[in-house]
Scaffold this active site. Structure first.
Site, PDB file in Angstrom:
ATOM      1  N   LYS A 144      54.257 -79.650 109.545  1.00 59.69           N
ATOM      2  CA  LYS A 144      54.890 -80.321 108.407  1.00 59.69           C
ATOM      3  C   LYS A 144      56.110 -81.142 108.824  1.00 59.69           C
ATOM      4  O   LYS A 144      56.331 -82.225 108.274  1.00 59.69           O
ATOM      5  CB  LYS A 144      55.295 -79.308 107.344  1.00 59.69           C
ATOM      6  CG  LYS A 144      56.403 -78.360 107.751  1.00 59.69           C
ATOM      7  CD  LYS A 144      56.791 -77.436 106.620  1.00 59.69           C
ATOM      8  CE  LYS A 144      57.889 -76.478 107.052  1.00 59.69           C
ATOM      9  NZ  LYS A 144      59.126 -77.176 107.441  1.00 59.69           N
ATOM     10  N   THR A 145      56.885 -80.655 109.791  1.00 55.13           N
ATOM     11  CA  THR A 145      58.073 -81.415 110.219  1.00 55.13           C
ATOM     12  C   THR A 145      57.653 -82.740 110.844  1.00 55.13           C
ATOM     13  O   THR A 145      58.275 -83.781 110.612  1.00 55.13           O
ATOM     14  CB  THR A 145      58.907 -80.598 111.219  1.00 55.13           C
ATOM     15  OG1 THR A 145      59.255 -79.348 110.620  1.00 55.13           O
ATOM     16  CG2 THR A 145      60.170 -81.346 111.596  1.00 55.13           C
TER      17      THR A 145
ATOM     18  N   ASP B 155      61.844 -81.002 102.089  1.00 52.84           N
ATOM     19  CA  ASP B 155      61.222 -80.007 102.955  1.00 52.84           C
ATOM     20  C   ASP B 155      61.352 -78.622 102.328  1.00 52.84           C
ATOM     21  O   ASP B 155      62.280 -78.358 101.558  1.00 52.84           O
ATOM     22  CB  ASP B 155      61.923 -80.035 104.313  1.00 52.84           C
ATOM     23  CG  ASP B 155      61.178 -79.245 105.377  1.00 52.84           C
ATOM     24  OD1 ASP B 155      60.004 -78.900 105.156  1.00 52.84           O
ATOM     25  OD2 ASP B 155      61.779 -78.980 106.434  1.00 52.84           O
ATOM     26  N   GLU B 156      60.433 -77.706 102.674  1.00 57.81           N
ATOM     27  CA  GLU B 156      60.458 -76.308 102.210  1.00 57.81           C
ATOM     28  C   GLU B 156      60.650 -76.235 100.690  1.00 57.81           C
ATOM     29  O   GLU B 156      61.482 -75.472 100.174  1.00 57.81           O
ATOM     30  CB  GLU B 156      61.580 -75.526 102.919  1.00 57.81           C
ATOM     31  CG  GLU B 156      61.490 -75.520 104.424  1.00 57.81           C
ATOM     32  CD  GLU B 156      60.390 -74.599 104.966  1.00 57.81           C
ATOM     33  OE1 GLU B 156      59.604 -74.069 104.162  1.00 57.81           O
ATOM     34  OE2 GLU B 156      60.320 -74.432 106.194  1.00 57.81           O
TER      35      GLU B 156
ATOM     36  N   GLN C  29      54.384 -69.064 101.292  1.00 60.42           N
ATOM     37  CA  GLN C  29      55.554 -68.644 102.067  1.00 60.42           C
ATOM     38  C   GLN C  29      56.815 -68.613 101.207  1.00 60.42           C
ATOM     39  O   GLN C  29      57.934 -68.690 101.731  1.00 60.42           O
ATOM     40  CB  GLN C  29      55.770 -69.568 103.268  1.00 60.42           C
ATOM     41  CG  GLN C  29      54.662 -69.502 104.303  1.00 60.42           C
ATOM     42  CD  GLN C  29      55.004 -70.259 105.566  1.00 60.42           C
ATOM     43  OE1 GLN C  29      55.808 -69.828 106.394  1.00 60.42           O
ATOM     44  NE2 GLN C  29      54.394 -71.422 105.731  1.00 60.42           N
TER      45      GLN C  29
ATOM     46  N   ARG D  76      53.612 -65.632 112.362  1.00 61.75           N
ATOM     47  CA  ARG D  76      54.606 -65.899 113.422  1.00 61.75           C
ATOM     48  C   ARG D  76      53.968 -65.773 114.805  1.00 61.75           C
ATOM     49  O   ARG D  76      54.525 -66.243 115.797  1.00 61.75           O
ATOM     50  CB  ARG D  76      55.782 -64.908 113.363  1.00 61.75           C
ATOM     51  CG  ARG D  76      56.612 -64.889 112.086  1.00 61.75           C
ATOM     52  CD  ARG D  76      57.044 -66.249 111.640  1.00 61.75           C
ATOM     53  NE  ARG D  76      56.125 -66.793 110.656  1.00 61.75           N
ATOM     54  CZ  ARG D  76      56.088 -68.076 110.293  1.00 61.75           C
ATOM     55  NH1 ARG D  76      56.893 -68.949 110.857  1.00 61.75           N
ATOM     56  NH2 ARG D  76      55.231 -68.500 109.392  1.00 61.75           N
TER      57      ARG D  76
END
Length: 743
Positions: free
Chosen positions: A33-34, A217-218, A248, A610
């Site tokens: 996504k970044t 973002d997020e 998330q 993770r």
């Protein structure tokens, strides 16, 4: 332009090259996504779709903002500074600096961090002669910040009860104090900038015309005020791109509102929803486990992570006898992987509660494995543990000046800085310790310094014949540490850590007993007996100092320990996920409602994703936690992962075969006496069939195997709260009719 788009998969490419329209990018963990966000900005600028002054990009952390700017600089050499990229608070500050007059602020207003804000509130409460026992400064701080994050001023609040009315008065007085002193706190930055745009239509229209592209973002972590603030910048011709993952969303306790994603789709995106599902981090079995788990949640926007990296190794599930066995298993596996060429720094141990780190740290230290606690302090470095250890050190050696200074006025007992300066000067002049001067200077009993001297001497007498765990428990109560942390905003975590200090003492005695040489003539050694009057306390203090001093400064290659919340945004080659028991993960507070369970499941999803290559899952049949032995039922989340994805190993014990139930003494937070367990007296629960007790393993003809969590009532009115695991959950049963059988 060609280089900018190279390597993007089809859905990433579609997101980066969207026309001038609003869209929601549903980006799974590890799906790039970044890269999409930064490539989108660079594509807009390089393609002439927008100028740098027309872009407004918001992140949640300074780290994320810095990473985005670094990537943009690489893609756009000589990137102009007109672009607005930053955190919510950073951009709100930028807006207020530019329009301080309209916001009613001086040009050079100062920002209070959390500690400064708390100090300001303490000054305020003192000036108002407030009852600080009832209105603790940290509670007032939390209340004020919560109102601001909801967009409420004191005069907006519906104060329907005396307590809320009083808190609203403090809020109004605090705002007035900040205005006099020309300061703002972090929550005020966003609220004030929202009010600025709300009350100045011309200014709002200026920014709506200026910013043609807003990227967030997020987005799943935004709260209601943050979303309302973003909407102020959105004009009729503004294209908004929100990037987030509803699976998330794990920060509801901080005010995050996952429903913002659904609202954004309704308000702006419509059918423009792009799912990024190709994962570049984890192997297939790990992703399949995550997908299966999260599919149990309702109301999801829906996505399914996949990878072309292959299935990889199965997940490894370990059923430990107890928490020490679990910790040894993790340490052994970490050492084995390191021998195979893996770096310790590529391994992480995750847990749900900070208090769980104590046994893990102890075991890693004993095994000589370097470790670091990420996003927090090592167990013996935590403030509350340092305070407790200082009291213990004074029992052994009252002349310890460092220990004396740490706790002489903590919890506060009216000893001022001037008093300490005078005592220090006399000690320097006479070449004596602070304690010796304090004893000579002790005046009126029970007050100030005299009260502290009396407390230490009394503790020395009272603990002379106590065991080491009993000594620690008694000191935590008698010193006021337990009562002090009970009043704090984050006090429960600190109380849990203090309880773990008692557990650490129990484990220390057990380790010493196992390694001790049997004494002559059948006597019991002081260390093995645990008497604080002998060497046990001194030995424990030495052990703690060695463990605290083990800082791994010689290497950066250290295992990372952290809570699952702290792990969000990180990735590791190997992940150990520990403590997977009902009531621990998912935690006890979440068991009462579906929303709580769903957030816990999202947290588990974050933990699983993770891991890149190796994922070890573990639970313990029994666990010494919060002062009592817990009998573990495997977390329901384990049953939601297909067995075909896991390789399991069980210990010699059957899951419901209990080990010896040895309680550590428990600290009291209500002024009562010490007890071995937090449950009620179980002596009253005698029936014809069993002597029921908390922690007992039982069987029900319909619900199957379970563990008694709590007992209440007497005779025919007696009932038990029983945890039957993932399928049937927690139920209250009348003991006279339930047909329970002890196992």
């Amino acid at each position: 332009m060609h280089n900018l788009l190279d390597g993007l998969n089809p859905r990433q490419h579609a997101a980066v090259t969207l026309p001038h329209t609003s869209a929601l990018i549903l980006a799974g963990a590890g799906c790039g996504k970044t890269r999409v966000l930064t490539a989108r900005i660079a594509w807009l600028l390089k393609n002439g779709k927008a100028s740098s002054s027309q872009i407004f990009a918001v992140t949640f952390t300074n780290k994320a903002a810095k990473e985005m700017l670094t990537r943009l600089s690489a893609l756009l050499p000589g990137m102009p500074h007109a672009i607005w990229v930053g955190t919510f608070h950073g951009l709100a500050n930028r807006l207020l600096r530019s329009h301080h007059q309209e916001a009613g602020l001086p040009r050079l207003f100062q920002i209070l961090d959390s500690a400064d804000q708390l100090s300001a509130i303490k000054r305020l409460l003192k000036s108002l002669n407030a009852d600080t026992d009832r209105f603790d400064a940290k509670k007032v701080q939390l209340f004020i910040n919560q109102q601001k994050e909801q967009g409420l001023r004191a005069h907006h609040m519906a104060a329907d009860d005396p307590w809320t009315r009083k808190m609203a008065e403090f809020y109004a007085a605090y705002d007035a104090q900040c205005a006099r002193e020309n300061v703002v706190d972090f929550a005020e930055l966003l609220l004030r900038s929202h009010e600025l745009l709300q009350h100045h239509p011309a200014l709002r229209e200026h920014y709506q015309q200026r910013f043609r592209h807003i990227l967030i973002d997020e987005f799943q972590d935004t709260n209601r005020l943050q979303y309302r603030w973003l909407k102020q910048f959105a004009g009729s011709d503004t294209a908004l791109m929100a990037v987030g993952d509803d699976d998330q969303s794990i920060y509801a306790f901080r005010g995050a509102h996952s429903g913002n994603m659904h609202e954004f789709q309704r308000d702006y995106a419509g059918d423009n929803l792009i799912r990024l599902e190709q994962n570049y981090r984890s192997q297939g079995n790990i992703l399949d486990a995550a997908n299966a788990l999260i599919s149990q949640n309702s109301g999801r926007m829906g996505k399914n992570l996949w990878t072309d990296a292959g299935a990889g190794e199965p997940l490894y599930l370990y059923a430990a006898d107890n928490d020490q066995d679990e910790a040894r298993f993790i340490a052994d596996k970490a050492a084995h992987l390191q021998q195979q060429g893996h770096l310790f720094g590529e391994m992480a141990i995750l847990y749900r509660s900070n208090a769980q780190s104590r046994i893990l740290e102890h075991t890693l230290f004993s095994a000589g494995i370097p470790y670091r606690v990420y996003g927090g302090l090592r167990f013996f470095d935590r403030q509350e543990i340092r305070h407790a250890m200082a009291y213990l050190r004074l029992l052994v050696n009252p002349d310890d000046d460092n220990a004396f200074l740490r706790v002489v006025n903590f919890p506060t007992r009216g000893i001022g800085a001037r008093t300490l300066e005078l005592i220090d000067a006399e000690a320097q002049a006479n070449g004596s310790s602070l304690w010796q001067v304090a004893r000579r200077a002790a005046g009126k009993p029970g007050k100030g310094m005299a009260g502290f001297v009396q407390l230490i001497e009394q503790l020395q007498t009272e603990t002379e014949l106590m065991s080491l765990p009993d000594t620690i428990a008694h000191i935590l109560n008698a010193s006021g540490l337990a009562a002090h942390y009970q009043q704090e905003k984050e006090g429960q975590d600190r109380l849990d850590n203090l309880q773990e200090l008692i557990n650490a003492a129990s484990v220390f005695l057990q380790d010493n007993a196992e390694s001790a040489v049997a004494p002559a003539s059948g006597s019991v050694s002081e260390s093995a007996s645990g008497s604080a009057s002998g060497s046990a306390l001194a030995d424990f203090l030495a052990h703690a100092a060695l463990e605290a001093g083990h800082q791994n400064e010689q290497t950066n290659d250290a295992v990372q320990l952290m809570t699952v919340h702290a792990a969000k945004g990180l990735e590791f080659r190997t992940v150990f996920l520990s403590g997977l028991e009902e009531g621990l993960f998912p935690n006890e507070q979440a068991l009462s409602g579906s929303k709580g369970i769903e957030e816990e499941r999202r947290l588990m999803y974050v933990a699983i994703t993770r891991a890149r290559e190796h994922l070890f899952l573990s639970y313990a049949h029994t666990r010494l936690l919060h002062g009592q032995t817990r009998y573990g039922i495997p977390s329901r989340f384990l049953s939601e992962i297909p067995a075909s994805l896991m390789q399991s190993e069980k210990t010699k014990n059957n899951i419901y075969q209990s080990t010896k139930n040895e309680f550590s003494p428990k600290i009291s937070t209500s002024g009562g006496s010490l007890s071995g367990t937090s449950r009620p007296d179980t002596g009253a629960f005698n029936t014809a069939s069993a002597n029921w007790r908390s922690g007992m393993n039982v069987r029900h003809p319909k619900f199957g195997l379970g563990v008694i969590m709590q007992l209440e009532g007497r005779g025919d009115d007696a009932r038990a709260q029983v945890n039957f695991g993932a399928v049937h959950g927690v139920k209250w049963l009348a003991l006279a009719y339930a047909r329970l059988e002890p196992v």
